[in-house]
Scaffold this motif. Structure first.
Motif, short mmCIF file in Angstrom:
data_model
loop_
_atom_site.label_atom_id
_atom_site.label_comp_id
_atom_site.label_asym_id
_atom_site.label_seq_id
_atom_site.Cartn_x
_atom_site.Cartn_y
_atom_site.Cartn_z
N ALA A 6 0.82 -1.25 0.03
CA ALA A 6 0.17 -0.07 -0.01
C ALA A 6 0.90 1.26 0.10
CB ALA A 6 -1.07 -0.02 1.22
N TYR A 7 1.99 1.27 0.85
CA TYR A 7 3.01 2.33 0.91
C TYR A 7 3.54 2.77 -0.60
CZ TYR A 7 6.57 5.60 2.53
OH TYR A 7 7.24 6.73 2.73
N ALA A 8 3.98 1.44 -1.39
CA ALA A 8 4.59 1.72 -2.72
C ALA A 8 3.47 2.04 -3.53
CB ALA A 8 5.18 0.25 -2.93
N PHE A 9 2.22 1.71 -3.31
CA PHE A 9 1.36 2.08 -4.12
C PHE A 9 1.11 3.70 -4.41
CE2 PHE A 9 -3.22 3.23 -5.08
CZ PHE A 9 -3.32 2.65 -6.24
N ILE A 10 1.42 4.35 -3.24
CA ILE A 10 1.73 5.82 -3.16
C ILE A 10 2.34 6.24 -4.69
CG2 ILE A 10 2.40 7.96 -2.33
CD1 ILE A 10 1.89 6.63 0.21
N ASN A 11 3.49 5.72 -4.71
CA ASN A 11 4.35 5.91 -6.02
C ASN A 11 3.65 5.57 -7.29
OD1 ASN A 11 6.40 7.45 -5.23
ND2 ASN A 11 7.83 5.77 -4.88
N THR A 12 3.06 4.48 -7.29
CA THR A 12 2.37 3.85 -8.51
C THR A 12 1.19 5.18 -8.87
OG1 THR A 12 2.52 1.64 -8.00
CG2 THR A 12 0.62 2.34 -9.43
N PHE A 13 0.55 5.39 -7.89
CA PHE A 13 -0.41 6.60 -8.17
C PHE A 13 0.15 7.88 -8.42
CE2 PHE A 13 -3.40 9.91 -6.72
CZ PHE A 13 -4.47 9.63 -7.57
N LEU A 14 1.36 8.23 -7.89
CA LEU A 14 2.00 9.52 -8.32
C LEU A 14 2.45 9.31 -9.84
CD1 LEU A 14 4.23 10.62 -5.42
CD2 LEU A 14 2.45 11.90 -6.53
#
Lengths: 213, 250
Positions: A6-14
């Protein structure tokens, strides 16, 4: 594991959102370049579009990432690993959007231009007031396709080790006491749910634009 | 001074010479109908007069102001076409309303954003025109919600809202079924009563007969004959005109 993903997903979303913010308007500029009567600009955009569409995005990401150091012997300040992904994604997606916009604009009846012409609208006014709004409505389904592809393409950032969700999933999967396949399953669920949200939002946009026809 | 003065128009598309030396003057309050078979050049002529096509040669004046003139054998258009466009309106066969604008916005946008007129005055004019054409309740509708006849009446209002000196019609009823044709013709007839200057390209012979001050018969890029409706429809001197009109006798 879910927390890490979920934390890495922040970058995916960015990557996703920055690419859209850059590529959606840039696509329009590319369209104008292709339609330009200034020949060198027209040729440049045509070559650019054919390269963007003719080579893998993963390769483009690598070229953009390594070129400053390997070709120009120059170190880009800041977090180039991440920025290179954004740059590569934006210029790649802008090429596709430009072609989608072109299709939308060319499908508009010539009578619309003629009516605007007779009513005295200038070229810029005609485009902004008459053509652009009709184009936007027509391209939404095609843009939706691209946006959904983009969600999945964000995983290509892992090619240069940018840490987004997919890179993270690979790291977790090979770590000691890894949950194994479960990691990829969870990552898959993340992508799937994200895309469901994207599809929902695009549907709403389509609906909002269906006040006519 | 003529409202429209267009002389010696020539226009070719490739090898196809569509207009061969056509001239027409229209005075204030006059209603001129242009009839003729398909491919006779009527529409192209209208498109030249409304600046949708550039003439190969010829001269064009609105209100005594030169729009196009000949310098040697080269045609020169004036730079200030924006002002000229304010002199005329054009009603299309396919309406060409803006689908993303409401009826009211279709009508008011150009007067406000092109002519820079007072939005309040423009809106009042638009509503009053809509009312006079039986469309008072359609101001907020979108074109897709209208019948063909209603669309065409809206497009007539859109042209009128620009306060043109002359109004051109390019086969205004050709896209309509006979039932809807009547309501559009009625509106045009209404305009003749208000002394609107008009040039109407049409296939509606009875209508042209009834409302025109002058009828022009075109064929193969030339004006074969022109005169009052009586002269043309009842006593034509030209064999070609007679042939054409025969097909319309019922």
């Amino acid at each position: 594991m879910v927390g890490e993903l979920a934390y890495a997903f922040i970058n995916t979303f960015l990557i996703f959102i920055l690419t859209l913010l850059g590529a959606l308007p840039l696509g329009l500029a590319v369209y104008f370049g292709k339609k330009s009567r200034f020949r060198p600009l027209k040729w440049f955009t045509e070559v650019y579009i054919s390269i963007m569409r003719g080579t893998p995005l993963m390769l483009q990401v690598m070229v953009i990432y390594f070129a400053p150091a390997l070709v120009f012997n120059f170190t880009v300040p800041g977090n180039w690993r991440f920025s290179a992904v954004i740059v590569a994604f934006i210029i790649n997606y802008a090429a596709y959007f430009a072609e989608i916009y072109r299709g939308g604009i060319e499908s508009i009846d010539n009578g619309q231009y003629e009516a605007a012409h007779v009513l005295g609208y200038g070229k810029a006014q005609t485009f902004v007031k008459i053509i652009l709004p009709q184009m936007v409505k027509r391209v939404v389904p095609a843009v939706t396709n691209e946006v959904i592809t983009l969600v999945k393409d964000t995983s290509l950032a892992s090619a240069i080790g940018t840490v987004e969700m997919f890179t993270k999933a690979k790291q977790i999967a090979v770590s000691p006491r890894s949950p194994g396949m479960l990691t990829f399953l969870v990552a898959g669920v993340f992508y799937f749910v994200f895309n469901a949200v994207v599809a929902f939002v695009m549907k709403r946009i389509e609906k909002a634009l269906s006040y006519y026809d | 001074m003529h409202i429209l003065d267009i002389q010696n128009v020539r226009k070719s598309f490739g090898d196809n010479e569509v207009l061969k030396d056509i001239s027409l003057t229209v005075d204030k309050g006059e209603v001129v109908s242009v009839i003729g078979p398909s491919g006779s050049g009527k529409s192209t002529f209208l498109r030249c007069a409304t600046l949708l096509e550039t003439m190969d040669s010829g001269t064009l004046q609105y209100m005594g102001e030169t729009v196009a003139s000949m310098e040697g054998d080269k045609i020169v258009y004036t730079k200030d076409l924006k002002k000229v466009r304010g002199y005329f309106g054009l009603v299309f066969q396919n309406f060409n309303l803006f689908p993303h604008y409401s009826v009211l916005k279709n009508i008011t946008d150009a007067p406000i954003s092109v002519q820079k007129r007072d939005p309040k005055e423009v809106k009042e004019t638009a509503l009053q025109l809509l009312g006079s054409m039986g469309l008072a309740d359609k101001a907020g509708a979108y074109p897709c919600q209208l019948s063909g006849g209603q669309k065409q009446r809206v497009s007539i209002v859109r042209a009128l809202a620009m306060k043109p000196e002359i109004l051109f019609f390019d086969e205004p009823t050709s896209a309509l079924d006979p039932e809807l044709t009547g309501e559009v013709l009625k509106v045009i007839k209404q305009l003749t009563e208000q002394q609107m200057t008009m040039v109407i390209v049409t296939h509606e012979m009875a209508f042209a007969h009834a409302i025109s001050d002058r009828v022009i018969f075109m064929d193969k890029g030339v004006i074969v004959e022109q005169g009052t409706p009586q002269e043309l429809f009842e006593g034509t001197k030209q064999e070609r005109t007679r042939q054409f009109l025969q097909n319309y006798q019922r």
